[in-house]
Motif scaffolding. Structure first.
Motif, short mmCIF file in Angstrom:
data_model
loop_
_atom_site.label_atom_id
_atom_site.label_comp_id
_atom_site.label_asym_id
_atom_site.label_seq_id
_atom_site.Cartn_x
_atom_site.Cartn_y
_atom_site.Cartn_z
N PHE A 44 0.82 -1.21 0.00
CA PHE A 44 0.00 0.00 0.00
C PHE A 44 0.86 1.26 0.00
O PHE A 44 0.57 2.21 -0.73
N LEU A 45 1.90 1.28 0.81
CA LEU A 45 2.75 2.48 0.89
C LEU A 45 3.53 2.74 -0.40
O LEU A 45 3.76 3.89 -0.76
N MET A 46 3.93 1.67 -1.07
CA MET A 46 4.74 1.82 -2.28
C MET A 46 3.92 1.64 -3.56
O MET A 46 4.47 1.67 -4.65
N HIS A 47 2.60 1.42 -3.41
CA HIS A 47 1.70 1.23 -4.55
C HIS A 47 2.16 0.06 -5.43
O HIS A 47 2.22 0.18 -6.66
N LEU A 48 2.46 -1.06 -4.77
CA LEU A 48 2.90 -2.26 -5.48
C LEU A 48 1.87 -3.37 -5.29
O LEU A 48 1.79 -3.99 -4.23
N ASP A 49 1.08 -3.60 -6.34
CA ASP A 49 0.02 -4.61 -6.26
C ASP A 49 0.54 -6.01 -5.96
O ASP A 49 -0.13 -6.80 -5.30
N ILE A 50 1.75 -6.33 -6.41
CA ILE A 50 2.30 -7.67 -6.16
C ILE A 50 2.50 -7.90 -4.66
O ILE A 50 2.25 -8.99 -4.15
N PHE A 51 2.92 -6.88 -3.91
CA PHE A 51 3.08 -7.01 -2.46
C PHE A 51 1.73 -7.08 -1.76
O PHE A 51 1.55 -7.85 -0.82
N ILE A 52 0.78 -6.27 -2.23
CA ILE A 52 -0.57 -6.31 -1.67
C ILE A 52 -1.15 -7.71 -1.86
O ILE A 52 -1.69 -8.32 -0.92
N THR A 53 -1.03 -8.23 -3.06
CA THR A 53 -1.56 -9.54 -3.38
C THR A 53 -0.86 -10.63 -2.55
O THR A 53 -1.53 -11.52 -2.02
N GLY A 54 0.45 -10.55 -2.44
CA GLY A 54 1.19 -11.53 -1.64
C GLY A 54 0.76 -11.51 -0.18
O GLY A 54 0.56 -12.56 0.44
N GLY A 55 0.58 -10.32 0.36
CA GLY A 55 0.13 -10.19 1.75
C GLY A 55 -1.28 -10.74 1.94
O GLY A 55 -1.55 -11.45 2.90
N LEU A 56 -2.17 -10.42 1.01
CA LEU A 56 -3.54 -10.94 1.08
C LEU A 56 -3.55 -12.47 0.98
O LEU A 56 -4.30 -13.14 1.68
N LEU A 57 -2.71 -12.99 0.11
CA LEU A 57 -2.63 -14.44 -0.05
C LEU A 57 -2.17 -15.11 1.24
O LEU A 57 -2.74 -16.12 1.66
N LEU A 58 -1.16 -14.54 1.89
CA LEU A 58 -0.69 -15.11 3.15
C LEU A 58 -1.74 -14.99 4.25
O LEU A 58 -1.90 -15.91 5.06
N VAL A 59 -2.45 -13.87 4.31
CA VAL A 59 -3.53 -13.73 5.30
C VAL A 59 -4.60 -14.78 5.06
O VAL A 59 -5.04 -15.47 5.98
N ALA A 60 -5.03 -14.91 3.80
CA ALA A 60 -6.08 -15.88 3.47
C ALA A 60 -5.65 -17.30 3.82
O ALA A 60 -6.40 -18.04 4.44
N HIS A 61 -4.44 -17.66 3.43
CA HIS A 61 -3.98 -19.03 3.67
C HIS A 61 -3.79 -19.32 5.16
O HIS A 61 -4.23 -20.36 5.65
N SER A 62 -3.14 -18.42 5.86
CA SER A 62 -2.88 -18.68 7.28
C SER A 62 -4.18 -18.72 8.08
O SER A 62 -4.34 -19.54 8.98
N SER A 63 -5.14 -17.88 7.74
CA SER A 63 -6.44 -17.93 8.42
C SER A 63 -7.20 -19.20 8.08
O SER A 63 -7.86 -19.79 8.94
N PHE A 64 -7.08 -19.64 6.85
CA PHE A 64 -7.70 -20.90 6.44
C PHE A 64 -7.12 -22.06 7.25
O PHE A 64 -7.86 -22.90 7.76
N ASP A 65 -5.79 -22.08 7.38
CA ASP A 65 -5.16 -23.13 8.19
C ASP A 65 -5.63 -23.08 9.63
O ASP A 65 -5.94 -24.11 10.23
N ARG A 66 -5.70 -21.90 10.20
CA ARG A 66 -6.13 -21.77 11.60
C ARG A 66 -7.59 -22.16 11.76
O ARG A 66 -7.99 -22.72 12.77
N MET A 67 -8.39 -21.87 10.74
CA MET A 67 -9.79 -22.29 10.76
C MET A 67 -9.89 -23.81 10.86
O MET A 67 -10.78 -24.35 11.51
N LEU A 68 -8.95 -24.50 10.23
CA LEU A 68 -8.94 -25.96 10.25
C LEU A 68 -8.25 -26.52 11.50
O LEU A 68 -8.18 -27.73 11.67
N GLY A 69 -7.72 -25.63 12.34
CA GLY A 69 -7.11 -26.08 13.59
C GLY A 69 -5.60 -26.18 13.56
O GLY A 69 -4.99 -26.68 14.49
N TYR A 70 -4.97 -25.71 12.46
CA TYR A 70 -3.51 -25.72 12.36
C TYR A 70 -2.98 -24.35 12.75
O TYR A 70 -3.39 -23.35 12.18
N GLY A 71 -2.07 -24.33 13.67
CA GLY A 71 -1.48 -23.06 14.10
C GLY A 71 -0.02 -23.01 13.73
O GLY A 71 0.50 -23.87 13.01
N LEU A 72 0.65 -22.00 14.24
CA LEU A 72 2.09 -21.90 14.06
C LEU A 72 2.75 -23.05 14.80
O LEU A 72 2.21 -23.57 15.79
N LYS A 73 3.91 -23.46 14.33
CA LYS A 73 4.56 -24.67 14.85
C LYS A 73 5.59 -24.36 15.92
O LYS A 73 6.33 -23.37 15.82
#
Length: 126
Positions: A80-109
């Motif tokens: 957002f600060l640098m107006h780089l969609d690739i970073f925004i997308t990468g961050g959103l992807l990691l948020v989506a995936h990590s929340s999906f894992d936690r929804m299934l009961g998998y946390g940090l190791k």
């Protein structure tokens, strides 16, 4: 329903909501990629489990690096600060995936064992 089950349901519901919101925003910052590629990219952070081939400590580090929402938020903020969609997308992807894992009961190791997570033990020895 006892208090532990109610809290578990609440946490999983919260993680499902975060996953849904992140996927919605991924549809807005999709970089023009096809849906099929997004399905593959959504599960790509799980390749970080390959660190367990070395040992549990390295595996936990690599897994946690690609499943930590702090890393995801840092990517989002940078994007957002640098107006780089690739970073925004990468961050959103990691948020989506990590929340999906936690929804299934998998946390940090924890570094002692793959099945020892911040969400409790996983697998048969739960």
């Amino acid at each position: 329903m006892n208090q532990e089950k109610a809290m578990d349901f609440t946490i999983r519901f919260e993680e499902a909501a975060i996953t849904a919101v992140a996927i919605y925003f991924l549809s807005k910052y999709n970089l023009g990629l096809s849906v099929w590629l997004w399905v593959l990219l959504f599960f790509s952070p799980d390749f970080s489990m390959l660190g367990y081939v070395v040992n549990a400590r390295i595996g936990a580090f690599t897994y946690n690096l690609f499943h930590h929402r702090g890393v995801a938020l840092a990517l989002l903020a940078t994007g957002f600060l640098m107006h780089l969609d690739i970073f925004i997308t990468g961050g959103l992807l990691l948020v989506a995936h990590s929340s999906f894992d936690r929804m299934l009961g998998y946390g940090l190791k924890f570094p002692d064992d793959f099945k020892h997570t911040s969400s409790g033990r996983i697998g048969k020895d739960k």
